[in-house]
Scaffold this motif. Structure first.
Motif, PDB file in Angstrom:
ATOM      1  N   ILE A   1      13.196 -31.361   9.247  1.00 47.56           N
ATOM      2  CA  ILE A   1      13.023 -31.245   7.801  1.00 47.56           C
ATOM      3  C   ILE A   1      12.177 -30.014   7.508  1.00 47.56           C
ATOM      4  O   ILE A   1      11.062 -29.883   8.029  1.00 47.56           O
ATOM      5  CB  ILE A   1      12.364 -32.505   7.229  1.00 47.56           C
TER       6      ILE A   1
ATOM      7  N   CYS B   1      22.390 -29.273   7.068  1.00 56.20           N
ATOM      8  CA  CYS B   1      23.008 -30.574   6.850  1.00 56.20           C
ATOM      9  C   CYS B   1      22.942 -30.915   5.362  1.00 56.20           C
ATOM     10  O   CYS B   1      23.928 -31.305   4.762  1.00 56.20           O
ATOM     11  CB  CYS B   1      22.262 -31.590   7.706  1.00 56.20           C
ATOM     12  N   LEU B   2      21.775 -30.717   4.802  1.00 50.22           N
ATOM     13  CA  LEU B   2      21.559 -31.156   3.415  1.00 50.22           C
ATOM     14  C   LEU B   2      20.468 -30.301   2.788  1.00 50.22           C
ATOM     15  O   LEU B   2      19.501 -29.938   3.459  1.00 50.22           O
ATOM     16  CB  LEU B   2      21.139 -32.623   3.492  1.00 50.22           C
TER      17      LEU B   2
ATOM     18  N   ALA C   1      11.332 -43.598  13.621  1.00 49.18           N
ATOM     19  CA  ALA C   1      12.204 -42.840  14.533  1.00 49.18           C
ATOM     20  C   ALA C   1      12.610 -41.545  13.866  1.00 49.18           C
ATOM     21  O   ALA C   1      12.713 -41.480  12.647  1.00 49.18           O
ATOM     22  CB  ALA C   1      13.447 -43.660  14.848  1.00 49.18           C
ATOM     23  N   PRO C   2      12.817 -40.501  14.664  1.00 52.69           N
ATOM     24  CA  PRO C   2      13.285 -39.253  14.067  1.00 52.69           C
ATOM     25  C   PRO C   2      14.719 -39.382  13.552  1.00 52.69           C
ATOM     26  O   PRO C   2      15.450 -40.271  13.988  1.00 52.69           O
ATOM     27  CB  PRO C   2      13.193 -38.248  15.203  1.00 52.69           C
ATOM     28  N   ILE C   3      15.093 -38.520  12.638  1.00 50.75           N
ATOM     29  CA  ILE C   3      16.476 -38.507  12.153  1.00 50.75           C
ATOM     30  C   ILE C   3      17.355 -37.992  13.292  1.00 50.75           C
ATOM     31  O   ILE C   3      17.068 -36.956  13.882  1.00 50.75           O
ATOM     32  CB  ILE C   3      16.591 -37.602  10.911  1.00 50.75           C
ATOM     33  N   PRO C   4      18.416 -38.728  13.635  1.00 56.24           N
ATOM     34  CA  PRO C   4      19.222 -38.295  14.770  1.00 56.24           C
ATOM     35  C   PRO C   4      19.904 -36.950  14.502  1.00 56.24           C
ATOM     36  O   PRO C   4      20.253 -36.661  13.358  1.00 56.24           O
ATOM     37  CB  PRO C   4      20.276 -39.398  14.928  1.00 56.24           C
ATOM     38  N   PRO C   5      20.073 -36.139  15.536  1.00 55.21           N
ATOM     39  CA  PRO C   5      20.778 -34.871  15.353  1.00 55.21           C
ATOM     40  C   PRO C   5      22.278 -35.098  15.177  1.00 55.21           C
ATOM     41  O   PRO C   5      22.785 -36.159  15.539  1.00 55.21           O
ATOM     42  CB  PRO C   5      20.495 -34.115  16.643  1.00 55.21           C
ATOM     43  N   ILE C   6      22.935 -34.125  14.632  1.00 58.05           N
ATOM     44  CA  ILE C   6      24.394 -34.186  14.526  1.00 58.05           C
ATOM     45  C   ILE C   6      24.963 -33.459  15.731  1.00 58.05           C
ATOM     46  O   ILE C   6      24.696 -32.275  15.935  1.00 58.05           O
ATOM     47  CB  ILE C   6      24.855 -33.569  13.193  1.00 58.05           C
TER      48      ILE C   6
ATOM     49  N   ASP D   1      25.652 -22.975   9.402  1.00 56.95           N
ATOM     50  CA  ASP D   1      26.172 -23.954  10.371  1.00 56.95           C
ATOM     51  C   ASP D   1      25.183 -25.081  10.633  1.00 56.95           C
ATOM     52  O   ASP D   1      25.586 -26.213  10.898  1.00 56.95           O
ATOM     53  CB  ASP D   1      26.370 -23.298  11.747  1.00 56.95           C
TER      54      ASP D   1
ATOM     55  N   TYR E   1       7.423 -35.727  11.487  1.00 55.75           N
ATOM     56  CA  TYR E   1       7.027 -37.123  11.344  1.00 55.75           C
ATOM     57  C   TYR E   1       6.848 -37.743  12.717  1.00 55.75           C
ATOM     58  O   TYR E   1       7.553 -37.403  13.662  1.00 55.75           O
ATOM     59  CB  TYR E   1       8.105 -37.906  10.593  1.00 55.75           C
TER      60      TYR E   1
ATOM     61  N   LEU F   1      17.421 -30.470   5.279  1.00 51.45           N
ATOM     62  CA  LEU F   1      17.598 -31.226   6.523  1.00 51.45           C
ATOM     63  C   LEU F   1      18.565 -30.433   7.382  1.00 51.45           C
ATOM     64  O   LEU F   1      19.648 -30.070   6.923  1.00 51.45           O
ATOM     65  CB  LEU F   1      18.161 -32.613   6.199  1.00 51.45           C
TER      66      LEU F   1
ATOM     67  N   ALA G   1       7.104 -42.300  10.347  1.00 55.05           N
ATOM     68  CA  ALA G   1       8.513 -42.665  10.492  1.00 55.05           C
ATOM     69  C   ALA G   1       8.704 -43.339  11.833  1.00 55.05           C
ATOM     70  O   ALA G   1       8.192 -42.859  12.847  1.00 55.05           O
ATOM     71  CB  ALA G   1       9.384 -41.433  10.382  1.00 55.05           C
TER      72      ALA G   1
END
Lengths: 97, 96
Positions: free
Chosen positions: B22, B68-69, B86-91, B65, B46, B16, B84
């Motif tokens: 992903i 994330c995971l 909603a998409p996974i929010p960005p950092i 950098d 997704y 991630l 899905a």
């Protein structure tokens, strides 16, 4: 290094890690390093209906820089030990053993 | 401990990224700041109404950098017709 030592005492315990993007994972703490990168075993994502992309995860390594909070069960925290360690860490150099 | 990634070398891993994407692929190399080299990588995209779209990326290098995971996944829970909401929010990264 107080936080590293502290997290090392939590190895094997169930913790929850909240990332800076609000995603929360729970899992068993496997290891932690000096950057507070953590490795979790048997990871589960909180709110799997919202994040079906992440339900397949099993074991994962999470980079310390993306972590916002780590939630720990209070029964696994020895407050007295932590207070002592904090005092020692902040003690003037002359009094350090 | 970067050594915790070492055990996944040559295995197919789930990554991630900080922008919420992903990427799945074979981990062929990494270093102490989690720069990754992945072989035969593809992005899993997704969406709410269609299934998963796999975008082939080939040999891929991810700078530490942006990671994330990284982890192992259970193939059986990884279906291609997942959607899905909603998409996974960005950092958000601090920009100086």
């Amino acid at each position: 290094m107080i936080f590293l030592s502290f997290f090392k005492t939590l190895v094997g315990k169930e913790i929850a890690v909240e990332l800076k993007n609000d995603v929360v994972f729970t899992g068993t703490l496997h290891s932690v390093d000096q950057y507070l990168n953590v490795k979790l075993l048997n990871v589960q994502v909180i709110n799997p209906d919202k994040y079906p992309q992440l339900v397949a995860l099993q074991n994962c390594f999470i980079r310390g820089s993306v972590v916002r909070y780590i939630q720990i069960p209070p029964e696994h925290v020895d407050t007295e030990l932590l207070e002592d360690a904090a005092r020692r860490e902040n003690a003037p150099a002359s009094t350090k053993k | 401990m970067a050594s915790t990634i070492k055990e996944w070398k040559d295995k197919v891993v789930f990554v991630l990224t900080a922008d919420g994407r992903i990427i799945v692929g074979q981990l062929v190399g990494h270093d102490q700041v989690q720069n990754l080299i992945m072989n035969d990588a593809h992005e899993r995209v997704y969406s709410a109404d269609e299934g998963v779209e796999k975008v082939p990326l080939g040999l891929y290098v991810i700078r530490g950098d942006n990671l994330c995971l990284i982890g192992e996944y259970d193939e059986s829970k990884f279906s291609d017709d997942q959607t899905a909401p909603a998409p996974i929010p960005p950092i958000q990264q601090q920009i100086f």
